[in-house]
Write an enzyme that holds these catalytic residues in place. Sequence first.
Site, PDB file in Angstrom:
ATOM      1  N   PRO A 138       0.813  -1.216   0.000  1.00 37.06           N
ATOM      2  CA  PRO A 138       0.000   0.000   0.000  1.00 37.06           C
ATOM      3  C   PRO A 138       0.848   1.269   0.000  1.00 37.06           C
ATOM      4  O   PRO A 138       1.884   1.340   0.671  1.00 37.06           O
ATOM      5  CB  PRO A 138      -0.807  -0.108   1.297  1.00 37.06           C
ATOM      6  CG  PRO A 138      -0.726  -1.535   1.703  1.00 37.06           C
ATOM      7  CD  PRO A 138       0.584  -2.034   1.202  1.00 37.06           C
ATOM      8  N   CYS A 139       0.375   2.255  -0.743  1.00 37.80           N
ATOM      9  CA  CYS A 139       0.973   3.594  -0.705  1.00 37.80           C
ATOM     10  C   CYS A 139       0.316   4.425   0.392  1.00 37.80           C
ATOM     11  O   CYS A 139       0.972   5.184   1.087  1.00 37.80           O
ATOM     12  CB  CYS A 139       0.809   4.285  -2.053  1.00 37.80           C
ATOM     13  SG  CYS A 139       1.682   3.467  -3.398  1.00 37.80           S
ATOM     14  N   MET A 140      -1.001   4.294   0.512  1.00 36.32           N
ATOM     15  CA  MET A 140      -1.730   4.948   1.598  1.00 36.32           C
ATOM     16  C   MET A 140      -1.600   4.083   2.843  1.00 36.32           C
ATOM     17  O   MET A 140      -1.990   2.922   2.848  1.00 36.32           O
ATOM     18  CB  MET A 140      -3.199   5.127   1.230  1.00 36.32           C
ATOM     19  CG  MET A 140      -4.006   5.867   2.275  1.00 36.32           C
ATOM     20  SD  MET A 140      -5.752   6.057   1.795  1.00 36.32           S
ATOM     21  CE  MET A 140      -6.380   4.394   2.153  1.00 36.32           C
ATOM     22  N   ARG A 159       2.987   6.911   2.267  1.00 40.38           N
ATOM     23  CA  ARG A 159       4.444   6.709   2.264  1.00 40.38           C
ATOM     24  C   ARG A 159       4.990   7.072   0.893  1.00 40.38           C
ATOM     25  O   ARG A 159       6.124   7.544   0.752  1.00 40.38           O
ATOM     26  CB  ARG A 159       4.804   5.264   2.615  1.00 40.38           C
ATOM     27  CG  ARG A 159       4.327   4.260   1.598  1.00 40.38           C
ATOM     28  CD  ARG A 159       4.942   2.878   1.680  1.00 40.38           C
ATOM     29  NE  ARG A 159       4.457   2.090   0.558  1.00 40.38           N
ATOM     30  CZ  ARG A 159       5.000   2.085  -0.649  1.00 40.38           C
ATOM     31  NH1 ARG A 159       6.076   2.809  -0.913  1.00 40.38           N
ATOM     32  NH2 ARG A 159       4.482   1.361  -1.622  1.00 40.38           N
ATOM     33  N   SER A 160       4.194   6.829  -0.161  1.00 40.54           N
ATOM     34  CA  SER A 160       4.570   7.081  -1.551  1.00 40.54           C
ATOM     35  C   SER A 160       3.318   7.552  -2.264  1.00 40.54           C
ATOM     36  O   SER A 160       2.264   6.921  -2.128  1.00 40.54           O
ATOM     37  CB  SER A 160       5.101   5.786  -2.177  1.00 40.54           C
ATOM     38  OG  SER A 160       5.353   5.946  -3.557  1.00 40.54           O
TER      39      SER A 160
END
Length: 217
Positions: A138-140, A159-160
């Site tokens: 996950p990015c969120m 994070r991204s």
Amino acid sequence: MENKFEIGRIIRAKNISDAWYRGLNIIWNHGRVITDERGSQIKEFMDLMVVIENPYTDRIPADTAWNEERLEEYAKQLISGENIQDFEYTYGQRLRNWNGEVDQIEYVIEKLKESPTSRRATAVTWIPPVDTKVNEVPCMILDDFKIRDEKVHLTTLFRSHDFGGAYPANLYGLSKLLEYVAEKVGVEPGVITTVSISAHVYDHDWDMVENIVKGIN
């Protein structure tokens, strides 16, 4: 000449469209080019905070490739936890059925009903035993809900964050999620704040972003 390395800016935006355009402007004009761990070139600005005062108007930027039908489908998956398009996982699955154990959105709703000033109405998507061993993660990472001044506000940590391709969809979905939580709790939806540790645009979006930034400056 490469930009001087800089960390941290705050944008106070009127709506989602305003947030997207101003975020792209900062990344394009103040970010630095790096090659990520997958070999992609990105232009990155670190620790970008965006405070969106009214994320319920002008939700779809004119220049995004996302249309309303796709955005509604994205929002539905985020809220319901369904995997309509057979992805490896969705944010909704992580929020609604974390590690096959916890419906975190239901927890958030009940926590805020029980204790309106709670600082514990937090949901996470990262599952360490899973995400330390797979390629798609996950990015969120975190969604935090707080009731203040008779409205429920949402702060989300990425994070991204693919600003060029994903930000409009992320924020459309989050605005719908916040409306859903607010309705269930019985208060008005409020401000959305995003904190993007790596706010970036991929090289395949550079021409698009450059043209957008030229148009707004």
